[in-house]
Design an enzyme around this catalytic site. Structure first.
Site, mmCIF file in Angstrom:
data_model
loop_
_atom_site.group_PDB
_atom_site.id
_atom_site.type_symbol
_atom_site.label_atom_id
_atom_site.label_comp_id
_atom_site.label_asym_id
_atom_site.label_seq_id
_atom_site.Cartn_x
_atom_site.Cartn_y
_atom_site.Cartn_z
ATOM 1 N N CYS A 118 -14.167 -11.764 2.602
ATOM 2 C CA CYS A 118 -14.401 -10.954 3.808
ATOM 3 C C CYS A 118 -15.807 -10.359 3.796
ATOM 4 O O CYS A 118 -16.374 -10.089 4.850
ATOM 5 C CB CYS A 118 -13.351 -9.857 3.904
ATOM 6 S SG CYS A 118 -13.236 -8.925 2.379
ATOM 7 N N ASN A 147 -7.351 -15.226 -0.501
ATOM 8 C CA ASN A 147 -8.678 -15.496 -1.071
ATOM 9 C C ASN A 147 -8.946 -14.820 -2.413
ATOM 10 O O ASN A 147 -9.666 -15.354 -3.240
ATOM 11 C CB ASN A 147 -9.784 -15.180 -0.058
ATOM 12 C CG ASN A 147 -9.794 -13.757 0.402
ATOM 13 O OD1 ASN A 147 -8.748 -13.099 0.406
ATOM 14 N ND2 ASN A 147 -10.937 -13.246 0.777
ATOM 15 N N GLU A 155 -15.769 -15.114 12.688
ATOM 16 C CA GLU A 155 -15.736 -15.215 11.226
ATOM 17 C C GLU A 155 -15.660 -16.684 10.816
ATOM 18 O O GLU A 155 -14.796 -17.423 11.279
ATOM 19 C CB GLU A 155 -14.519 -14.465 10.692
ATOM 20 C CG GLU A 155 -14.436 -14.516 9.184
ATOM 21 C CD GLU A 155 -13.317 -13.638 8.626
ATOM 22 O OE1 GLU A 155 -12.199 -13.712 9.159
ATOM 23 O OE2 GLU A 155 -13.591 -12.892 7.664
ATOM 24 N N GLU A 197 -7.253 -4.046 6.400
ATOM 25 C CA GLU A 197 -8.531 -4.579 5.893
ATOM 26 C C GLU A 197 -8.671 -5.960 6.512
ATOM 27 O O GLU A 197 -7.966 -6.891 6.102
ATOM 28 C CB GLU A 197 -8.508 -4.670 4.362
ATOM 29 C CG GLU A 197 -8.278 -3.349 3.651
ATOM 30 C CD GLU A 197 -9.492 -2.445 3.701
ATOM 31 O OE1 GLU A 197 -10.607 -2.947 3.881
ATOM 32 O OE2 GLU A 197 -9.316 -1.218 3.570
ATOM 33 N N LEU A 198 -9.601 -6.105 7.464
ATOM 34 C CA LEU A 198 -9.569 -7.309 8.306
ATOM 35 C C LEU A 198 -10.828 -8.171 8.166
ATOM 36 O O LEU A 198 -11.560 -8.063 7.195
ATOM 37 C CB LEU A 198 -9.329 -6.888 9.758
ATOM 38 C CG LEU A 198 -8.118 -5.958 9.969
ATOM 39 C CD1 LEU A 198 -7.992 -5.531 11.423
ATOM 40 C CD2 LEU A 198 -6.833 -6.619 9.480
ATOM 41 N N GLY A 220 -6.030 -9.138 5.720
ATOM 42 C CA GLY A 220 -5.948 -10.482 6.291
ATOM 43 C C GLY A 220 -6.823 -10.554 7.529
ATOM 44 O O GLY A 220 -7.766 -9.760 7.694
ATOM 45 N N SER A 221 -6.490 -11.472 8.408
ATOM 46 C CA SER A 221 -7.355 -11.708 9.567
ATOM 47 C C SER A 221 -7.192 -10.600 10.612
ATOM 48 O O SER A 221 -6.159 -9.929 10.675
ATOM 49 C CB SER A 221 -7.002 -13.056 10.194
ATOM 50 O OG SER A 221 -5.660 -13.013 10.641
HETATM 51 P P1 NAP Z 1 -3.915 -14.107 7.508
HETATM 52 O O1 NAP Z 1 -3.606 -15.456 8.037
HETATM 53 O O2 NAP Z 1 -4.053 -12.998 8.471
HETATM 54 O O3 NAP Z 1 -2.783 -13.816 6.425
HETATM 55 C C1 NAP Z 1 -2.794 -12.651 5.642
HETATM 56 C C2 NAP Z 1 -1.382 -12.310 5.247
HETATM 57 O O4 NAP Z 1 -0.647 -11.970 6.431
HETATM 58 C C3 NAP Z 1 -0.622 -13.476 4.601
HETATM 59 O O5 NAP Z 1 0.234 -12.979 3.602
HETATM 60 C C4 NAP Z 1 0.168 -14.021 5.770
HETATM 61 O O6 NAP Z 1 1.300 -14.746 5.378
HETATM 62 C C5 NAP Z 1 0.555 -12.736 6.464
HETATM 63 N N1 NAP Z 1 0.981 -12.890 7.860
HETATM 64 C C6 NAP Z 1 0.790 -13.945 8.685
HETATM 65 N N2 NAP Z 1 1.356 -13.683 9.883
HETATM 66 C C7 NAP Z 1 1.910 -12.454 9.807
HETATM 67 C C8 NAP Z 1 2.639 -11.630 10.715
HETATM 68 N N3 NAP Z 1 2.899 -12.014 11.958
HETATM 69 N N4 NAP Z 1 3.048 -10.413 10.290
HETATM 70 C C9 NAP Z 1 2.786 -10.005 9.037
HETATM 71 N N5 NAP Z 1 2.113 -10.740 8.135
HETATM 72 C C10 NAP Z 1 1.683 -11.947 8.503
HETATM 73 O O7 NAP Z 1 -5.245 -14.132 6.628
HETATM 74 P P2 NAP Z 1 -5.667 -15.184 5.516
HETATM 75 O O8 NAP Z 1 -6.073 -16.444 6.184
HETATM 76 O O9 NAP Z 1 -4.649 -15.228 4.436
HETATM 77 O O10 NAP Z 1 -6.942 -14.442 4.903
HETATM 78 C C11 NAP Z 1 -8.212 -14.547 5.472
HETATM 79 C C12 NAP Z 1 -8.556 -13.327 6.291
HETATM 80 O O11 NAP Z 1 -8.419 -12.155 5.497
HETATM 81 C C13 NAP Z 1 -10.000 -13.338 6.737
HETATM 82 O O12 NAP Z 1 -10.055 -12.929 8.076
HETATM 83 C C14 NAP Z 1 -10.662 -12.311 5.841
HETATM 84 O O13 NAP Z 1 -11.825 -11.717 6.351
HETATM 85 C C15 NAP Z 1 -9.564 -11.327 5.671
HETATM 86 N N6 NAP Z 1 -9.803 -10.502 4.481
HETATM 87 C C16 NAP Z 1 -10.218 -9.220 4.645
HETATM 88 C C17 NAP Z 1 -10.498 -8.430 3.538
HETATM 89 C C18 NAP Z 1 -10.975 -7.017 3.696
HETATM 90 O O14 NAP Z 1 -10.975 -6.284 2.701
HETATM 91 N N7 NAP Z 1 -11.392 -6.588 4.875
HETATM 92 C C19 NAP Z 1 -10.349 -8.960 2.263
HETATM 93 C C20 NAP Z 1 -9.922 -10.285 2.131
HETATM 94 C C21 NAP Z 1 -9.642 -11.061 3.245
HETATM 95 P P3 NAP Z 1 1.238 -16.362 5.304
HETATM 96 O O15 NAP Z 1 0.234 -16.696 4.256
HETATM 97 O O16 NAP Z 1 2.621 -16.709 4.929
HETATM 98 O O17 NAP Z 1 0.840 -16.842 6.647
#
Ligand code: NAP
Length: 462
Positions: free
Chosen positions: A268, A138, A362, A234-235, A214-215
């Protein structure tokens, strides 16, 4: 390595290509990072800092190019992408400064019973070693830099795995560092599916720190397999905004019409739940609706467009279905919600049951869930009613209620008279509860990317 086309979420046009890593590449990258970490930790801080400052200047120079890449692969409007890209140089400069401030403290050992003046004790901070940074789609520049710039500034090597959909921004940023003279092996970008590469990156015992954004689902998995190493997570979130009955409604609705929809709600710290005192609900909705309807959505590259696409069509369909489900559960769609491929019209959903999935889970899309409360106690109770606790906002003119809210809301960041969608790159940033572990923000990240050592010099009595 096989190359993969990276496509625009707006029209599917190919915007670039990236090499796809295999598990063998992960192993090779970590081996290289071990040597990189050894070299870099033995490089004096002023040399590291000079290279980072050069990288910052390159990021400034390339800001427009980076903005075009961000908008192209992520689908956010060029206006937003330019704002994001323009922060790159500043984050790197901040990291270069904070990375040169690794002070320790002197220990008053003679205050320990039985210890005399013959010993000297102090603490010092050292780099952790190999850092694995995993980032989401994002904010493909901002969230990458908040990890790699502080990590490099303090002498770590980094293996970065950006989101599958947005590797080009990460590659362009990494080039700023390597063109500035960062030695080989100190920063490597691995593009590929997180579900396949993730475990190999995270479980490896040569890796000393994982910095993940990420999530909550992926973060939970990572924490279950990582083993004993430093972890920052950071989730996800479902950020609340409370609008109390004395709030300035025009001001609050201006802020919410931004905070709920920037980046198509894929933030997020996006405003997801708006908890409005029932006494002002009608006036609040009357003021908010035209402001949300005025948000221009469409082609990310058009100068008119404020808000672009969601990251892909399946995400847009998921958000569209969540809105439909909220309505069939009894809520009212005041405006928006229609989908055109990857674009969703900014939506206001009112009368949302605070216990429903639309409030609790979310959303990560351009819609807000409005619910009512009777007074501050109920409002804070609702604000705290999800598993998350990243950001929150409260609108009130009453300083007593502001202080009570700041103390009682379970969130890592509480904004009084603004929404959670605001961030200064220097401030501590991170969530409570299922929103994460640890803090980012450059000074905080420097702390998390270093280890504190205690050194005792044992002299003899003289
Ligand atoms: P995501 O699906 O969890 O992916 C995040 C990262 O993790 C991507 O690089 C993804 O790779 C990788 N990943 C996926 N499966 C994994 C595994 N088993 N082991 C290690 N890494 C893995 O999240 P997203 O959809 O990209 O982002 C949205 C989420 O991020 C939302 O929940 C949002 O709230 C959260 N977020 C939090 C913050 C904060 O500061 N708290 C900031 C921004 C976003 P791939 O893309 O190749 O699947």
């Amino acid at each position: 390595m096989n190359m993969e086309d990276i496509k625009s979420p707006f029209d599917g046009a190919v915007v670039g290509e990236a090499p796809v890593a295999t598990l063998a590449d992960v192993d090779a990258a970590i081996s290289k990072a071990v040597s990189g970490a050894d070299l870099w930790r033995h490089t004096p801080a002023h040399i590291r800092s000079a290279i980072l400052l050069k990288a910052a200047a390159l990021a400034d120079e390339r800001s427009e190019e980076i903005a075009q890449i961000i908008s192209g692969e992520n689908g956010k409007s060029l206006i937003e992408a330019r704002g994001e890209a323009s922060r790159s140089g500043e984050i790197i400069r901040l990291a270069a400064f904070e990375g040169s401030q690794l002070y320790g403290s002197t220990l008053p050992l003679d205050a320990n019973k039985g210890t005399g003046l013959e010993k000297l004790g102090f603490t010092m901070r050292q780099p952790v070693g190999v850092v694995v940074a995993i980032s989401p789609f994002n904010y493909p520049a901002l969230l990458v830099l908040h990890k790699i710039a502080p990590a490099l500034a303090v002498g770590n090597s980094v293996v970065l795995k950006p989101a599958r959909t947005t590797p080009l921004t990460a590659i362009a940023l990494a080039k700023c560092f390597t063109d500035a003279g960062l030695p080989e092996g100190v920063l490597q970008v691995l593009h590929g599916p997180g579900s396949e590469l993730g475990d190999a990156l995270v479980k490896d015992s040569r890796v000393r720190k994982i910095s993940f954004t990420g999530s909550t689902a992926t973060g939970t998995h990572i924490s279950s397999v990582a083993g004993v190493k430093k972890l920052s997570l950071e989730l996800g979130s479902s950020c609340p905004v409370v609008v109390l009955d004395d709030a300035d409604i025009e001001y609050a609705t201006d802020a919410i019409a931004l905070g709920g929809y920037i980046n198509a709600g894929q933030v997020c710290i996006s405003v997801q739940r708006v908890i409005v005192d029932e006494k002002i609900m009608a006036n609040f909705l009357d003021a908010l609706k035209p402001k949300v309807e005025a948000i221009k959505v469409g082609n990310p590259k058009s100068d008119e467009t404020k808000v672009g696409t969601l990251i892909n069509e399946s995400e847009a369909i998921r958000v569209e279905n969540s809105i439909k489900q909220a309505v069939s559960d009894g809520a009212t769609l005041l405006t928006g919600g229609a989908r055109d491929k990857t674009i969703i019209k900014p939506a206001i959903v009112c009368g949302v049951d605070p216990k429903s999935a639309f409030a609790q889970d979310e959303l990560f899309g351009p819609a807000i869930a409005v619910s009512s409360a009777n007074g501050i106690k109920e409002a804070i109770g609702l604000a705290n009613s999800t598993i998350y606790g990243l950001g929150a906002g409260v609108f009130t003119k009453n300083v007593d209620l502001a202080i009570q809210s700041a103390r009682e809301i379970d969130a890592g960041i509480v904004h009084i008279n603004w929404t959670p969608l605001w961030r200064a790159d220097l401030m501590p940033y991170g969530g409570l509860k299922s929103s994460g572990v640890g803090k980012e923000g450059v000074r905080s990240t420097v702390n998390e990317m270093t280890e504190e050592k205690t050194i005792i010099l044992h002299g003899r009595s003289w």
